[in-house]
Design an enzyme around this catalytic site. Structure first.
Site, PDB file in Angstrom:
ATOM      1  N   ARG A   7      35.243 -17.766 134.464  1.00  0.00           N
ATOM      2  CA  ARG A   7      35.243 -16.457 133.827  1.00  0.00           C
ATOM      3  C   ARG A   7      36.665 -15.946 133.728  1.00  0.00           C
ATOM      4  O   ARG A   7      37.399 -15.965 134.700  1.00  0.00           O
ATOM      5  CB  ARG A   7      34.402 -15.482 134.671  1.00  0.00           C
ATOM      6  CG  ARG A   7      33.117 -15.093 133.984  1.00  0.00           C
ATOM      7  CD  ARG A   7      32.273 -14.256 134.883  1.00  0.00           C
ATOM      8  NE  ARG A   7      32.913 -12.970 135.205  1.00  0.00           N
ATOM      9  CZ  ARG A   7      32.254 -11.971 135.792  1.00  0.00           C
ATOM     10  NH1 ARG A   7      31.000 -12.112 136.120  1.00  0.00           N
ATOM     11  NH2 ARG A   7      32.877 -10.847 136.059  1.00  0.00           N
ATOM     12  N   ARG A  35      28.762   2.685 136.440  1.00  0.00           N
ATOM     13  CA  ARG A  35      29.960   2.396 137.221  1.00  0.00           C
ATOM     14  C   ARG A  35      30.885   3.601 137.311  1.00  0.00           C
ATOM     15  O   ARG A  35      31.896   3.528 137.999  1.00  0.00           O
ATOM     16  CB  ARG A  35      30.741   1.288 136.526  1.00  0.00           C
ATOM     17  CG  ARG A  35      30.589  -0.095 137.131  1.00  0.00           C
ATOM     18  CD  ARG A  35      31.342  -1.027 136.203  1.00  0.00           C
ATOM     19  NE  ARG A  35      31.767  -2.245 136.786  1.00  0.00           N
ATOM     20  CZ  ARG A  35      31.113  -3.392 136.756  1.00  0.00           C
ATOM     21  NH1 ARG A  35      29.919  -3.437 136.234  1.00  0.00           N
ATOM     22  NH2 ARG A  35      31.648  -4.477 137.255  1.00  0.00           N
ATOM     23  N   LYS A  49      25.387  -9.036 143.263  1.00  0.00           N
ATOM     24  CA  LYS A  49      24.439  -8.223 142.488  1.00  0.00           C
ATOM     25  C   LYS A  49      23.697  -9.062 141.458  1.00  0.00           C
ATOM     26  O   LYS A  49      22.489  -8.966 141.333  1.00  0.00           O
ATOM     27  CB  LYS A  49      25.165  -7.088 141.740  1.00  0.00           C
ATOM     28  CG  LYS A  49      25.862  -6.082 142.624  1.00  0.00           C
ATOM     29  CD  LYS A  49      26.447  -4.932 141.801  1.00  0.00           C
ATOM     30  CE  LYS A  49      27.501  -5.344 140.791  1.00  0.00           C
ATOM     31  NZ  LYS A  49      28.777  -5.788 141.372  1.00  0.00           N
ATOM     32  N   ARG A  53      33.886 -18.578 142.373  1.00  0.00           N
ATOM     33  CA  ARG A  53      33.161 -18.474 141.108  1.00  0.00           C
ATOM     34  C   ARG A  53      34.101 -18.731 139.924  1.00  0.00           C
ATOM     35  O   ARG A  53      33.703 -19.314 138.922  1.00  0.00           O
ATOM     36  CB  ARG A  53      32.541 -17.073 140.985  1.00  0.00           C
ATOM     37  CG  ARG A  53      31.685 -16.909 139.747  1.00  0.00           C
ATOM     38  CD  ARG A  53      30.885 -15.639 139.788  1.00  0.00           C
ATOM     39  NE  ARG A  53      31.673 -14.489 139.414  1.00  0.00           N
ATOM     40  CZ  ARG A  53      31.229 -13.230 139.444  1.00  0.00           C
ATOM     41  NH1 ARG A  53      30.014 -12.969 139.866  1.00  0.00           N
ATOM     42  NH2 ARG A  53      31.989 -12.229 139.075  1.00  0.00           N
ATOM     43  N   ARG A  55      39.725  -5.051 140.016  1.00  0.00           N
ATOM     44  CA  ARG A  55      38.307  -4.679 139.953  1.00  0.00           C
ATOM     45  C   ARG A  55      37.838  -4.038 141.256  1.00  0.00           C
ATOM     46  O   ARG A  55      37.006  -3.131 141.252  1.00  0.00           O
ATOM     47  CB  ARG A  55      37.462  -5.902 139.598  1.00  0.00           C
ATOM     48  CG  ARG A  55      37.460  -6.147 138.087  1.00  0.00           C
ATOM     49  CD  ARG A  55      37.279  -7.603 137.735  1.00  0.00           C
ATOM     50  NE  ARG A  55      36.004  -8.136 138.140  1.00  0.00           N
ATOM     51  CZ  ARG A  55      35.807  -9.409 138.483  1.00  0.00           C
ATOM     52  NH1 ARG A  55      36.813 -10.258 138.484  1.00  0.00           N
ATOM     53  NH2 ARG A  55      34.622  -9.830 138.820  1.00  0.00           N
TER      54      ARG A  55
HETATM   55  P1  ADP Z   1      31.587  -7.833 138.403  1.00  0.00           P
HETATM   56  O1  ADP Z   1      30.513  -7.026 139.066  1.00  0.00           O
HETATM   57  O2  ADP Z   1      31.809  -9.135 139.075  1.00  0.00           O
HETATM   58  O3  ADP Z   1      32.875  -7.086 138.183  1.00  0.00           O
HETATM   59  P2  ADP Z   1      30.304  -7.597 135.736  1.00  0.00           P
HETATM   60  O4  ADP Z   1      29.757  -8.756 135.014  1.00  0.00           O
HETATM   61  O5  ADP Z   1      29.353  -6.554 136.179  1.00  0.00           O
HETATM   62  O6  ADP Z   1      31.099  -8.244 136.955  1.00  0.00           O
HETATM   63  O7  ADP Z   1      31.436  -6.869 134.839  1.00  0.00           O
HETATM   64  C1  ADP Z   1      32.507  -7.559 134.277  1.00  0.00           C
HETATM   65  C2  ADP Z   1      33.427  -6.604 133.522  1.00  0.00           C
HETATM   66  O8  ADP Z   1      32.712  -6.004 132.431  1.00  0.00           O
HETATM   67  C3  ADP Z   1      33.947  -5.401 134.324  1.00  0.00           C
HETATM   68  O9  ADP Z   1      35.102  -5.699 135.077  1.00  0.00           O
HETATM   69  C4  ADP Z   1      34.221  -4.379 133.213  1.00  0.00           C
HETATM   70  O10 ADP Z   1      35.437  -4.650 132.536  1.00  0.00           O
HETATM   71  C5  ADP Z   1      33.079  -4.645 132.249  1.00  0.00           C
HETATM   72  N1  ADP Z   1      31.905  -3.784 132.558  1.00  0.00           N
HETATM   73  C6  ADP Z   1      30.680  -4.201 132.957  1.00  0.00           C
HETATM   74  N2  ADP Z   1      29.849  -3.167 133.179  1.00  0.00           N
HETATM   75  C7  ADP Z   1      30.584  -2.049 132.923  1.00  0.00           C
HETATM   76  C8  ADP Z   1      30.312  -0.654 132.992  1.00  0.00           C
HETATM   77  N3  ADP Z   1      29.116  -0.192 133.383  1.00  0.00           N
HETATM   78  N4  ADP Z   1      31.314   0.194 132.648  1.00  0.00           N
HETATM   79  C9  ADP Z   1      32.515  -0.244 132.264  1.00  0.00           C
HETATM   80  N5  ADP Z   1      32.846  -1.531 132.187  1.00  0.00           N
HETATM   81  C10 ADP Z   1      31.894  -2.444 132.518  1.00  0.00           C
END
Ligand code: ADP
Length: 189
Positions: free
Chosen positions: A136, A91, A16, A130, A147
């Site tokens: 990370r 989400r 994404k 990654r 996740r």
């Molecule tokens: P990925 O898609 O690889 O999980 P992101 O960078 O989108 O990575 O998100 C990393 C973390 O940030 C998530 O696992 C969550 O803990 C938090 N996070 C990001 N966006 C949201 C959201 N919309 N609602 C709740 N937590 C979020």
């Protein structure tokens, strides 16, 4: 390409962020990533960052309250008036409702929900790679599994919500970033 308010949906590691970065360049609109905004808050040591860090490191979701607030603040900035690419938000059902309500208030509905489809095993491999490159703190085998589960339980159902609104365009997320970008270009027409 007429779509300018775009949501990218897909499991962690589906690409994404990579595809959003390409799209925003092409469209000249901002990339709105709640994950990035939260990581910035964590690095800066803000109150939000302090509250979010442990939750993120465990691979769980930060509360709707916090995430909706930061997403709404970002989408309300003038540079989002001409469009945006949303990545990682919404989400949960609560976040999707808040987004719908906000966009409705402004009469700026989403144009499209790009659903990236991937094979879960490939995705886990991508995430582990990654982890080595970016370091990370939430890219460990254990949190990756968590996740994925959170995605299946809470986020995947949103596809039905957006399908009901006639917004979903499915794109095969397998292959090189260039291949996927080509398919996204086709899907957006
Ligand atoms: P990925 O898609 O690889 O999980 P992101 O960078 O989108 O990575 O998100 C990393 C973390 O940030 C998530 O696992 C969550 O803990 C938090 N996070 C990001 N966006 C949201 C959201 N919309 N609602 C709740 N937590 C979020």
């Amino acid at each position: 390409m007429s779509a300018r308010r775009i949501l990218i949906l897909g499991p962690p590691g589906a690409g994404k962020g990579t595809q959003a970065a390409r799209l925003v360049e092409e469209l000249g609109v901002p990339h709105v990533s709640t994950g990035e905004m939260l990581r910035t808050a964590v690095s800066a040591g803000t109150e939000v960052g302090k509250r979010a860090k442990a939750v993120m490191d465990a691979g769980r979701l930060v509360s709707d309250e916090i995430v909706i607030e930061i997403a709404e603040a970002r989408l309300g900035k003038p540079d989002c008036a001409g469009g945006f690419v949303l990545d990682g938000f919404p989400r949960t059902a609560g976040q999707a409702q808040a987004l719908d309500a906000m966009l409705e208030r402004r009469s700026t509905p989403l144009d499209c929900c790009l659903a990236l489809t991937v094979d879960v095993e490939t995705v886990v491999e991508r995430l582990l790679k990654r982890a080595e490159i970016e370091g990370r703190s939430d890219d460990t085998a254990e949190t990756i599994r968590e996740r994925m589960k959170v995605y299946e339980d809470q986020t995947a159902p949103l596809l039905e919500h957006y399908r009901g609104m006639g917004l979903v365009r499915e794109v095969d997320g397998m292959g090189s970033p260039g291949d996927v970008a080509g398919r996204i270009g086709e899907a957006l027409g």
